[in-house]
Design a protein around this motif. Structure first.
Motif, PDB file in Angstrom:
ATOM      1  N   LEU A 550       0.835  -1.213   0.000  1.00 20.84           N
ATOM      2  CA  LEU A 550       0.000   0.000   0.000  1.00 20.84           C
ATOM      3  C   LEU A 550       0.865   1.256   0.000  1.00 20.84           C
ATOM      4  O   LEU A 550       0.470   2.281  -0.557  1.00 20.84           O
ATOM      5  N   ASN A 551       2.031   1.145   0.598  1.00 24.51           N
ATOM      6  CA  ASN A 551       2.945   2.293   0.590  1.00 24.51           C
ATOM      7  C   ASN A 551       3.382   2.671  -0.819  1.00 24.51           C
ATOM      8  O   ASN A 551       3.865   3.775  -1.036  1.00 24.51           O
ATOM      9  N   ARG A 552       3.204   1.757  -1.769  1.00 23.40           N
ATOM     10  CA  ARG A 552       3.555   2.078  -3.158  1.00 23.40           C
ATOM     11  C   ARG A 552       2.457   2.894  -3.858  1.00 23.40           C
ATOM     12  O   ARG A 552       2.628   3.306  -4.986  1.00 23.40           O
ATOM     13  N   ILE A 553       1.334   3.077  -3.198  1.00 27.03           N
ATOM     14  CA  ILE A 553       0.292   3.944  -3.788  1.00 27.03           C
ATOM     15  C   ILE A 553       0.685   5.391  -3.484  1.00 27.03           C
ATOM     16  O   ILE A 553       0.770   5.780  -2.322  1.00 27.03           O
ATOM     17  N   GLU A 554       0.906   6.122  -4.562  1.00 30.05           N
ATOM     18  CA  GLU A 554       1.400   7.493  -4.414  1.00 30.05           C
ATOM     19  C   GLU A 554       0.459   8.358  -3.570  1.00 30.05           C
ATOM     20  O   GLU A 554       0.885   9.174  -2.768  1.00 30.05           O
ATOM     21  N   GLN A 555      -0.846   8.139  -3.762  1.00 26.80           N
ATOM     22  CA  GLN A 555      -1.833   9.010  -3.106  1.00 26.80           C
ATOM     23  C   GLN A 555      -2.204   8.527  -1.703  1.00 26.80           C
ATOM     24  O   GLN A 555      -3.121   9.087  -1.077  1.00 26.80           O
ATOM     25  N   LEU A 556      -1.532   7.484  -1.188  1.00 25.06           N
ATOM     26  CA  LEU A 556      -1.984   6.861   0.068  1.00 25.06           C
ATOM     27  C   LEU A 556      -1.938   7.840   1.252  1.00 25.06           C
ATOM     28  O   LEU A 556      -0.889   8.413   1.558  1.00 25.06           O
ATOM     29  N   GLN A 557      -3.086   8.011   1.919  1.00 20.55           N
ATOM     30  CA  GLN A 557      -3.147   8.917   3.077  1.00 20.55           C
ATOM     31  C   GLN A 557      -3.653   8.203   4.333  1.00 20.55           C
ATOM     32  O   GLN A 557      -4.003   8.867   5.319  1.00 20.55           O
TER      33      GLN A 557
END
Ligand code: GCB
Length: 610
Positions: A550-557
């Motif tokens: 999930l850390n590879r999702i650029e938009q992850l908040q």
């Protein structure tokens, strides 16, 4: 600025929208701060699978006749003499300690879905100039409510409060009868199919609330501008004589005291600046005592002020980007059964705090008011949700009206809670025109009631047809939401804990991403190698790998893994492992920590430092 004046206008329009919503659905905002007599405690109950107390032998409802038969259970009849035939007797029937779910309260009702009748008698001394309301925090699912043999109404929806005015019906000795029916139905919200226990009963507090003749029905405080600390809001009176009445709002700690006058509709609006105000945040969950007063009526509340927005791919709390360290929770207490007390609610949020959360997803329906108020106190941001889950009857207009009513009630109840940052419209619903339309209408409604919070829904990911490891969000509803959320179970429903390594994200939507679920089942105490299903090791490994993925999702908040604690579900029947529990908890149903708990705890500790 243009932005802030547009926002001020939106808020002003909202206050009007809220007022017209009120015309359709009466409000008793902040029911817990009002004068009331508790009707919790022992209620007699009769289990009635054939609805024999409701229908006659021609299947006509007794309560639709002018002169209901004494056989109708809501008449609470007794045999008058030795020749009289009455085939029920509440006072000889067992009692249940309300609020509770009947599945937990009576072993015989563990799997029961159907009608149970409840009766409570109470004395009352009417005070001149007062109005009385019979208030229910929630009844699952359908309630027919009667006072002294007369019908007050029918309420549908298992997780939101409702009330009836009973000023003219109360006597010195009274009996209230509630027919509760938790049968699942295709057109209901939720529908036939869910992954949680269908707990039936009067699951939240019951009160006889009293108010003056004209009283404060509702009020709202909105932080309109974070920099100038400008607050806007309104107070609404209800009663025979609501025009041109004095109203005051006071926040002693901020030295705010506003004297207002209502308009012809009984509404007074206000606008003040409080330069010294500390904004509410998880690190500093500051709330202020607010006193709202008009005529003989006065209400107190604890109000926190915060601003929540999105800016591009960020979620911004009080002007600062924030990462949501979350967990999903069901409203189920330790050992199983619905949460019905403040202490039980606090237990769950305390576990979430221990895990290092600053945010919790209240799945999959509105939780009780204690939970939301505790989140305010404890500094936990909230996602709140309605049970539009999986396969709702999208084209049925009554189903829509039902979902919208639940959404409206949830927003009305919790609009003054600082903790709430997201209203969620749905969970894992299938992408198709009727559903898109249904959910878009809900979002429009939510925004009209409350433009100050974010809108989301737990969506699903799409798989590239040529390469199942390439994932995207291919759902038109992504355009509607403020926060892009989806559930994903790579490594559990498909693959192994190693599968997350292969996943590539192809999300090209310029919005914050908040992963609403991931997880794996593990039976507490079952240890094996990390590729063995149901072992704590498997779950812990999957958490590790998923967090990296999930850390590879650029938009992850942020994210809210599934789930804090094992919870009951009739879908989960594997003997020796599940035994009717969904085992994706980080804690067992007894509160024992599985290994994955500390995997997430560590990640959140690091995140909190950043
Ligand atoms: C989901 C649902 C949740 C289930 C969970 C599971 O996606 O939203 O209600 O309990 O998966 O365990 O399968």
């Amino acid at each position: 600025t243009l932005w802030s004046s547009t926002k001020a206008l939106t808020i002003a329009l909202t206050l009007i929208a809220l007022n017209s919503a009120r015309a359709q659905q009466a409000v008793l905002h902040n029911a817990y701060a009002r004068d009331f007599e508790s009707l919790n405690g022992a209620w007699h109950y009769i289990v009635d699978p054939y609805e024999n107390g409701y229908y006659d032998y021609r299947y006509q409802p007794f309560d639709q006749s002018e002169n209901p038969s004494r056989s109708a259970f809501f008449m609470n009849s007794k045999a008058l003499d030795k020749t009289d035939l009455i085939e029920y007797n509440f006072d000889e029937s067992p009692t249940m300690n309300i609020p509770t779910d009947w599945n937990t309260a009576d072993e015989k009702l563990f799997y029961y879905e159907g009608t149970v009748w409840f009766k409570k008698s109470f004395s009352h001394s009417q005070q001149e100039g007062k109005r009385y309301f019979l208030y229910f925090g929630a009844v699952n699912y359908k309630a027919e409510v009667y006072l002294n043999g007369e019908k007050l109404g029918t309420h549908v929806g298992g997780f939101t409060p409702f009330h009836y005015e009973v000023t003219d019906q109360l006597k010195e000795e009274n009996f209230v009868v509630v027919k509760v029916d938790n049968k699942r139905a295709k057109e209901a919200v939720p529908t036939l199919n869910t992954d949680w226990w269908n707990y039936g009963g009067i699951t939240r507090d019951v009160k006889l609330v009293s108010t003056p003749n004209t009283f404060i029905e509702d009020y709202q405080f909105v932080l309109e501008d974070m920099n100038s600390k400008t607050v806007q809001g309104s107070v609404t009176l209800t009663g025979n004589d609501v025009a041109s009445k004095p109203v005051s709002i006071e926040i002693p700690e901020l030295k705010v005291k506003e004297s207002l006058t209502t308009n012809a509709q009984g509404i007074a609006t206000f606008n003040f600046r409080a330069k010294k105000m500390t904004l509410w945040s998880p690190e500093s969950p500051k709330t202020y005592q607010a006193i709202i007063q008009s005529g003989d009526d006065s209400l107190e509340d604890q109000i926190g002020f915060k601003s929540i927005q999105t800016e591009g791919q960020k979620i911004v709390l009080n002007g600062e980007p924030v990462f949501l360290r979350g967990i999903s929770i069901h409203e189920e207490k330790l050992g199983g059964g619905r949460v019905s007390t403040k202490a039980e609610a606090k237990q769950l949020l305390t576990y979430a705090k221990e895990l290092g959360c600053n945010y919790v997803r209240l799945a999959h329906y509105p939780h009780n008011e204690h939970m939301v108020r505790l989140a305010d106190e404890m500094g936990i941001m909230l996602w709140e949700e309605i049970p539009v889950y999986w396969t709702i009857d999208w084209t049925n207009s009554e189903t829509y009206a039902n979902a919208e009513a639940q959404l409206t009630r949830m927003i009305q109840r919790d609009k003054n809670r600082a903790a709430t940052i997201i209203w969620s419209m749905a969970n894992e619903t299938p992408v198709r025109a009727e559903r898109n339309d249904f959910l878009t209408r809900l979002a429009t409604k939510a925004r009209s009631l409350d433009p100050t919070r974010l809108i989301s829904a737990a969506l699903e990911q799409s798989y590239d047809p040529n390469d199942g490891n390439i994932r995207s969000i291919d759902d038109p509803y992504a355009q509607v939401v403020d926060v892009l959320s989806f559930n994903q179970y790579t490594g559990w429903y498909g693959g192994t804990p190693e599968s997350p390594r292969l996943v590539k994200w192809n999300i090209d939507i310029d919005k914050p991403v908040l992963v609403s679920e991931f997880g794996a089942g593990a039976k507490y105490g079952f240890h094996a190698d990390k590729m063995t299903r149901w072992s704590e090791e498997y779950q812990a490994y999957l958490y590790q790998e998923t967090i990296e993925m999930l850390n590879r999702i650029e938009q992850l908040q942020g994210f809210s893994p599934w789930i804090l604690m094992d919870f009951r579900s009739p879908r989960r029947v594997l003997p020796g492992i599940q035994d009717n529990w969904n085992r994706k908890g980080l804690l067992s149903e007894k509160g024992e920590k599985k290994m994955a708990f500390s995997v997430l705890e560590k990640f959140y500790q690091e995140k909190a430092k950043q």
